[in-house]
Structure formats: C-alpha cells, structure tokens
Design an enzyme around this catalytic site. Structure first.
Site, PDB file in Angstrom:
ATOM      1  N   THR A   8       0.821  -1.218   0.000  1.00 27.45           N
ATOM      2  CA  THR A   8       0.000   0.000   0.000  1.00 27.45           C
ATOM      3  C   THR A   8       0.857   1.272   0.000  1.00 27.45           C
ATOM      4  O   THR A   8       0.337   2.366  -0.132  1.00 27.45           O
ATOM      5  CB  THR A   8      -0.949   0.029   1.222  1.00 27.45           C
ATOM      6  OG1 THR A   8      -0.143  -0.075   2.399  1.00 27.45           O
ATOM      7  CG2 THR A   8      -1.932  -1.125   1.181  1.00 27.45           C
ATOM      8  N   GLY A   9       2.177   1.135   0.135  1.00 25.42           N
ATOM      9  CA  GLY A   9       3.062   2.302   0.083  1.00 25.42           C
ATOM     10  C   GLY A   9       3.368   2.683  -1.358  1.00 25.42           C
ATOM     11  O   GLY A   9       3.120   1.910  -2.290  1.00 25.42           O
ATOM     12  N   LYS A  37      -4.410  -2.628   7.370  1.00 21.03           N
ATOM     13  CA  LYS A  37      -5.131  -2.428   6.104  1.00 21.03           C
ATOM     14  C   LYS A  37      -5.668  -3.730   5.527  1.00 21.03           C
ATOM     15  O   LYS A  37      -6.027  -3.797   4.347  1.00 21.03           O
ATOM     16  CB  LYS A  37      -4.222  -1.725   5.090  1.00 21.03           C
ATOM     17  CG  LYS A  37      -3.894  -0.295   5.513  1.00 21.03           C
ATOM     18  CD  LYS A  37      -3.404   0.558   4.376  1.00 21.03           C
ATOM     19  CE  LYS A  37      -3.177   1.985   4.875  1.00 21.03           C
ATOM     20  NZ  LYS A  37      -2.288   2.762   4.016  1.00 21.03           N
ATOM     21  N   GLU A  41      16.849   0.288   1.462  1.00 19.57           N
ATOM     22  CA  GLU A  41      18.193   0.816   1.630  1.00 19.57           C
ATOM     23  C   GLU A  41      18.286   1.508   2.993  1.00 19.57           C
ATOM     24  O   GLU A  41      17.275   1.916   3.548  1.00 19.57           O
ATOM     25  CB  GLU A  41      18.488   1.824   0.505  1.00 19.57           C
ATOM     26  CG  GLU A  41      19.938   2.231   0.424  1.00 19.57           C
ATOM     27  CD  GLU A  41      20.219   3.203  -0.729  1.00 19.57           C
ATOM     28  OE1 GLU A  41      19.296   3.512  -1.493  1.00 19.57           O
ATOM     29  OE2 GLU A  41      21.372   3.655  -0.843  1.00 19.57           O
ATOM     30  N   GLU A  78      32.192  -5.139  -6.723  1.00 21.56           N
ATOM     31  CA  GLU A  78      32.684  -3.795  -6.456  1.00 21.56           C
ATOM     32  C   GLU A  78      33.589  -3.846  -5.230  1.00 21.56           C
ATOM     33  O   GLU A  78      33.705  -4.888  -4.571  1.00 21.56           O
ATOM     34  CB  GLU A  78      31.522  -2.809  -6.262  1.00 21.56           C
ATOM     35  CG  GLU A  78      30.604  -3.133  -5.101  1.00 21.56           C
ATOM     36  CD  GLU A  78      29.320  -2.287  -5.096  1.00 21.56           C
ATOM     37  OE1 GLU A  78      28.847  -1.893  -6.173  1.00 21.56           O
ATOM     38  OE2 GLU A  78      28.799  -2.037  -4.000  1.00 21.56           O
ATOM     39  N   HIS A 123      27.111   2.758  -1.861  1.00 26.28           N
ATOM     40  CA  HIS A 123      26.643   1.578  -1.141  1.00 26.28           C
ATOM     41  C   HIS A 123      27.362   1.504   0.203  1.00 26.28           C
ATOM     42  O   HIS A 123      28.574   1.718   0.277  1.00 26.28           O
ATOM     43  CB  HIS A 123      26.950   0.301  -1.922  1.00 26.28           C
ATOM     44  CG  HIS A 123      26.151   0.160  -3.180  1.00 26.28           C
ATOM     45  ND1 HIS A 123      26.619  -0.483  -4.294  1.00 26.28           N
ATOM     46  CD2 HIS A 123      24.909   0.591  -3.495  1.00 26.28           C
ATOM     47  CE1 HIS A 123      25.700  -0.460  -5.239  1.00 26.28           C
ATOM     48  NE2 HIS A 123      24.651   0.198  -4.790  1.00 26.28           N
TER      49      HIS A 123
END
Lengths: 294, 384
Positions: free
Chosen positions: A17-18, A43, A98, A212, A250
């Site tokens: 619902t977001g 909800k 995140e 990375e 990151h």
C-alpha cells in the site's frame, strides 16, 4: 530453467500500500509475476488494484499459499518485516530497502541463519531477482531482459546489473536469471550462493558476475569458481578509482585500510580463470563472444 | 561518520570506558587553561582524521606552561597530510607500562562481529598483522548472543597480556562491545590500550566510525556534526541530499546508481583522465536533481568538463534528457557537458539532446565514447 523463482512462484508484497511497494508490485504483476497478495498492518481486507491486502504475513500465506515475499518498507520497519516473513514460513525473501543500520542487518541475518536455516534472504538494498519471461521480484525493468538463457547474472550493483542485461539482450544473448545481491555490508545472499545455484542449473551455460570494492565476497567467489565451477565466468569490478575509507554510495562499498580494493579482487578472479573486463560494456562484449563459442 | 579522537573519547565515556581526564581547545589560550587544570606533564594531541600524526609532529608533551604555550602554538594550524589542525586534545600524560590494541568491527566474510586483541599496541595494527600475525588474537561474536565474560577472559589469556591487566581489559572489552553494538558503530578501536605501573587499564586513543544509517535513533550524534573535516563541496551536496564524494580530478561525474557512478569514475581514469568526484543521483534523475547536481559540480574550481552517464531502466531516457535540458536552462554551467544515455527509449532521448546540442551540451552513444570526449575536453581546457 531459472534459479529460485519461476512462472509458478507465488509472491506477496510487504508494503504494497506504500508508494514504492505499489509502483513496483504492480509492475511485477504486469510482467507476469504471480503477485497474490499484499501485507500492511491495519489495512487487511482492502485491496490494491485487485490484489488482496492482509494484516500479517501469516494471514497472507495461509490465504494465498505464497512462497516468496517482496519487502518494500522503510528501514526502521524492514528488520521486523524480514523476521515476520521468516516466521510465517516464507522461503524466499527479497528486501530492496536501503539504509538499514548495519547492526540490525547483522542481527537479522544471524537470526535467520540460526533459527530459519532454510529461508533465503536476498538483499537488503538490492534490485531483486528476475527470471526473464517468468518472474520479476523487485525493481528491475523487465523490458530490458531477454528470456531463454544461457547467461546467469549476479551483481552487487543495480544499475550495473541493468547495464549488463541490456548489453547482452541487445546482442541477442538471453538470461536465465539475474540476481542483484545488493551493496550492503551484511547481504543475506552472497556471490557464492548464486554461483552455486547457477553451476547446478542446467540451462545456465555461463555466468556474468559484477562486483565492487569492499569486503571479500569476490575473493571468496574466486575460490569457489576455481574449486567448484566448470562454467565460464566473466566479471567486472567497479571502484578502481575509489579512495580508501569512503562509502561509495553503497554502505558496503568501502576500502578498509588496504583491504577490499578492486585490484585485489580482479587479481583473485583472474587467478581463478575468470575473464575480468575493464568496464561493463567490455564485460558484455566478452560474454557475447563466450556464448558464441559455447 | 568518523569521529575525532576527543569525540571518540566522549563517546567511550557514555559506555563507561576509562580515558584520561582532559579537554579540547581551539586556541593557545584555551589549551593553557586546560593544561593548568589537568596538571603537568600534559600531552598535546592534534585532532585530525588521518593516521601518522605522531610522526608528523602532531603529538607533544609539555612539562610546564611555557612548553605548553610553545607546543599548542606549533600544533594548532599545522598541516598534517593535507588536514589542517583546528583543535588539540589535551590530557594528563600517563605513565605507560604496556601498550595493547583492542577493537570490534564487522567480519563481513563471516557476517558476524569480530573482536581483535593484541599485546602489541601503539603501532598500526595492519603492520602487526603483516609482520607478526600471531600477535593478534581474534574472537568471533554472534551479533544475536553478544559477548560473554568467559570468552573475553580466554581471549585476554590467549593474547598474552600481563596478569594485572586481565580483569581491567575484560571489563573494557565488554564496554567496548556495547559501544560498538548499542552505539551503532562500524568500528571501535583503542590503540593503545595501556596498562599503567599502578595496574590500571585505560584507553589512550579512540577511533570510532559511526553508521550514519542508524542516526535516526541517536539524536546525541548531533553534537559530533558540523565539526568534521569534510570539504565544502561535500557539505553542499549533503544539504541537497546528494550522494557525493569529492576527488581530485578535472572531470565532474554524474551518474545514476552507486555502481554506475563508481564505474564512470573508473572509465574516466581508464581513458587517461581523472574524476573530480563521485556523484550518484539515484533512480529519479529528474530536472530538480540534475540541477542540484550541476550546482554542486559548479562549485568545484578544478572541473573542466562534466560527464553525465545515465542508464534508463524504469526511468525512461527521454524523461532524463528533458530533465537535463530543463536543468541547463536553470543552472549556468561553467564547463561543457557530455551526456551518455542508454537503455529504455535512448533513441528518442538522443534526438532531444541533438535538438539542444551546443558546444556546452554534447552527446555520445557509449560510456567509453563519452568518457573519451569529456577527458579530451578537460585536457584541452587545462592546457590553455
């Protein structure tokens, strides 16, 4: 074949619902993913564009038979959401959130490892997983992916995953599954987990691995490739020019002292027989050649 | 967020870790006031976030007021490896019998917490790890269960610390772990942890890195902000909510996604240039974000060319192209901009950029091509 998810995987969205949850959840459904429910406490009983919403993961699983969840909730709520899903018996959890504190990540991961060993967490801070033509959980754009294999992709970075998918698709090289493991310090799923799954997937004939700076996951992957894999692996490592001690976007992309440099990772992979490209485009080109020679 | 030594000691104090009494000074007058209060001999320590300050002359002992005046005056304003000394920490000099090392951090390979302890303190731990790895003992800690005193005792015994340091060190390690876990640190390090001739153990230095993602539950961190070493460009970027890290080169970099931004810096380097910054504008890449990014890059006097590298996945490239054009109508850039857009709707996007093309707005189809163009422009401007 694909790894971990396919056209039969029933998925719920925690946070449907977001704003973000709705946007990506509906996109995933439009792609053909079996999005069978959403979860937002308080909800329950409502719906989002026809997808029923439940108050808890337990209720959602009982009503829909979901086996996977897509978590798109704020960082404060994410640790609780992950543990709730595990407790409700969901076997595959994708968390795109995140900025979850590293201490929370460590607690959640170790709780899963100790108490719910058969549950797989992908993420946090990852783009998700897509098996082209079958299932897309997360924020990857389905339109750039090409079904049919033979390449499996695994990456710590979202945009570099998209770049890799795009390079291959444009050259007519399809993907079996593309997995974004995320760039945080305590990922639920690491390179070795995904490489193992690709090695055991008969339709995946070659693997693209995008790493990375930071940590030692690429070095561990190199060891695994040397000892356990016979499929060709092409790689690219981002962050050659990154200064030490700085988090490069990151949370996990940080060179600590002399540890976690791109150079060390590249050398470890090359020693394991991996072709390491200098940039993502070159990685795509090398993979196209590898696939043509299969 | 990296803390200065004096901030780290303030943070240690919250968790009961013993340090020497002292104070922080920004001027020679303040330094003398603190020195007179704590008593001589007093140690004057430069507050900079870089290693090797002792060798650089940033740590001195003063035996009286005169020496303190001299030392504080010499150290304040000193340049240590490019870091200007704005503050000194003063504390009562300690008698040292032995120097140890203690730290907690995350072991990323094991995905557990890691305690490291060594009887060889006072030198860089990486040097010890290289020359005498057996001198460092390690303890894996389950982040759910935490540490227990028995394992800490065994660790202290294994490290070969003096008997009289045993209980004091065990207690400090317990407090240091709380500081690490409950204090939401990425790293807590005491080097040296000292044993005094009268048998007390305490922290002579403090290195603390806090996890910014946990700032929402630590309002007390506010007092640490605004003092750090970060450069002006990074401050402005942070105010604008951008993910920016300043580097030294001449090519300003804007990309969407952390991986692509890092990769763009690498490619600039690969074709013979040097990136001026890392800047990840995230998924949206709309006109507002682009305008903010260009404003930050504008403040960097070293920038001679700007490279915008966007991959359109969910965000369509034509939207990004329109965003760039709008941003350029709002921000007057000082250097030419080379744009590379790839992904969803990239052909339409290139048409939009072609319509607005000028000597300040150039477009290239590939990442490598765009990097080469930007580097050539930067080099050309620098040679003028």
């Amino acid at each position: 074949m694909s790894i971990w998810v396919d056209e039969n995987t029933k998925v719920i969205v925690q946070g449907l619902t977001g704003g973000q949850g709705k946007f990506h959840g509906l996109r995933n459904r439009d792609y053909g993913t079996k999005v069978v429910g959403g979860v937002t406490p308080g909800k329950g009983g409502t719906d989002v564009d026809g997808i029923p919403v439940f108050n808890s993961v337990k209720e959602a699983v009982e009503a829909t038979g979901a086996v996977a969840t897509f978590i798109s909730v704020p960082p404060k709520a994410a640790p609780g959401a992950i543990l709730e899903a595990a407790e409700a018996g969901v076997g595959f959890i994708v968390c795109i959130t995140e900025h979850i504190p590293a201490q929370d990540q460590a607690r959640v991961f170790n709780t899963l490892r100790d108490s719910y060993p058969s549950t797989r967490l992908l993420g946090p801070n990852c783009p998700g997983i897509i098996s082209p033509g079958k299932c897309n959980i997360g924020i990857t754009s389905g339109s750039i992916a090409l079904p049919g294999g033979p390449v499996g992709i695994v990456s710590r970075s979202g945009t570099l995953t998209y770049q890799a998918i795009f390079e291959l698709s444009q050259n007519g090289v399809g993907q079996t599954t593309c997995v974004g493991i995320g760039g945080d310090p305590v990922p639920g799923t690491v390179f070795v987990d995904v490489l193992d799954a690709f090695q055991n997937d008969p339709e995946t004939k070659a693997v693209m691995m995008i790493g990375e700076i930071g940590g030692s996951a690429e070095e561990e992957a190199a060891k695994f490739i040397a000892e356990k894999m016979d499929k060709p692996v092409v790689s690219y490592i981002a962050g050659v020019t990154a200064p030490p001690g700085r988090k490069m976007g990151h949370a996990g992309a940080i060179i600590s002292g002399s540890k976690g440099t791109a150079k060390a990772k590249k050398e470890a992979l090359e020693k394991a027989g991996v072709k390491v490209a200098q940039n993502p485009t070159e990685a795509g080109q090398i993979m196209v050649e590898v696939v043509r020679a299969l | 967020m990296d803390l200065f030594e004096y901030q780290g000691k303030q943070y240690f104090a919250r968790f009961g870790i013993p340090t020497s009494p002292g104070g922080v000074a920004q001027s020679v007058d303040e330094a003398v006031e603190i020195g007179e209060r704590v008593g001589y001999p007093v140690v004057v320590k430069a507050q900079v976030q870089v290693g090797g300050r002792g060798k650089a002359g940033g740590i001195k002992i003063a035996n009286n007021k005169e020496e303190l005046l001299q030392n504080a005056d010499a150290i304040l304003g000193m340049d240590i490896k490019g870091h200007l000394v704005k503050r000194v920490w003063l504390e009562k000099a300690s008698d040292i019998k032995e120097e140890y090392y203690a730290s907690f951090t995350l072991d990323r390979a094991q995905r557990k917490h890691l305690c490291m302890l060594s009887a060889k303190g006072g030198v860089e731990i990486e040097q010890v790890a290289e020359e005498d790895p057996d001198a460092i003992v390690k303890l894996e800690v389950d982040p759910v269960e935490g540490v227990d005193l028995d394992s800490l005792r065994r660790l202290v015994d294994a490290a070969g610390l003096a008997d009289e340091a045993r209980e004091g060190t065990v207690a400090i390690l317990g407090e240091l772990y709380r500081c690490f876990r409950d204090g939401d640190a990425d790293l807590v390090e005491i080097n040296p942890l000292i044993l005094t001739p009268d048998g007390r153990v305490h922290a002579l230095d403090a290195k603390v890195t806090l996890d910014e993602d946990a700032a929402f539950r630590h309002p007390e961190w506010d007092e640490f902000r605004g003092i750090s070493d970060v450069d002006g460009r990074e401050k402005l970027a942070a105010e604008k909510g951008l993910n920016y890290i300043g580097l030294d080169g001449s090519v300003g970099v804007i990309a969407n996604g952390a991986g692509l931004a890092m990769s763009t810096c690498d490619v600039v380097n690969q074709v013979g240039g040097s990136p001026a910054n890392f800047l990840d504008i995230g998924g949206g890449a709309n006109a507002d974000v682009m305008a903010n990014a260009l404003e930050v890059i504008n403040t960097d006097p070293k920038v001679r060319a700007i490279l915008v590298n966007i991959f359109g996945g969910i965000v369509r490239c034509d939207e990004v192209a329109n965003g760039i054009v709008t941003a350029l109508s709002r921000v007057e850039i000082k250097s030419p901009i080379v744009v590379r857009l790839d992904g969803t709707n990239s052909e339409v996007a290139r048409e939009i950029l072609a319509e607005h093309a000028s000597e300040m707005l150039l477009s290239e189809a590939t990442m490598l091509g765009a990097a080469k163009r930007a580097v050539a422009l930067a080099n050309e401007a620098e040679s003028k």
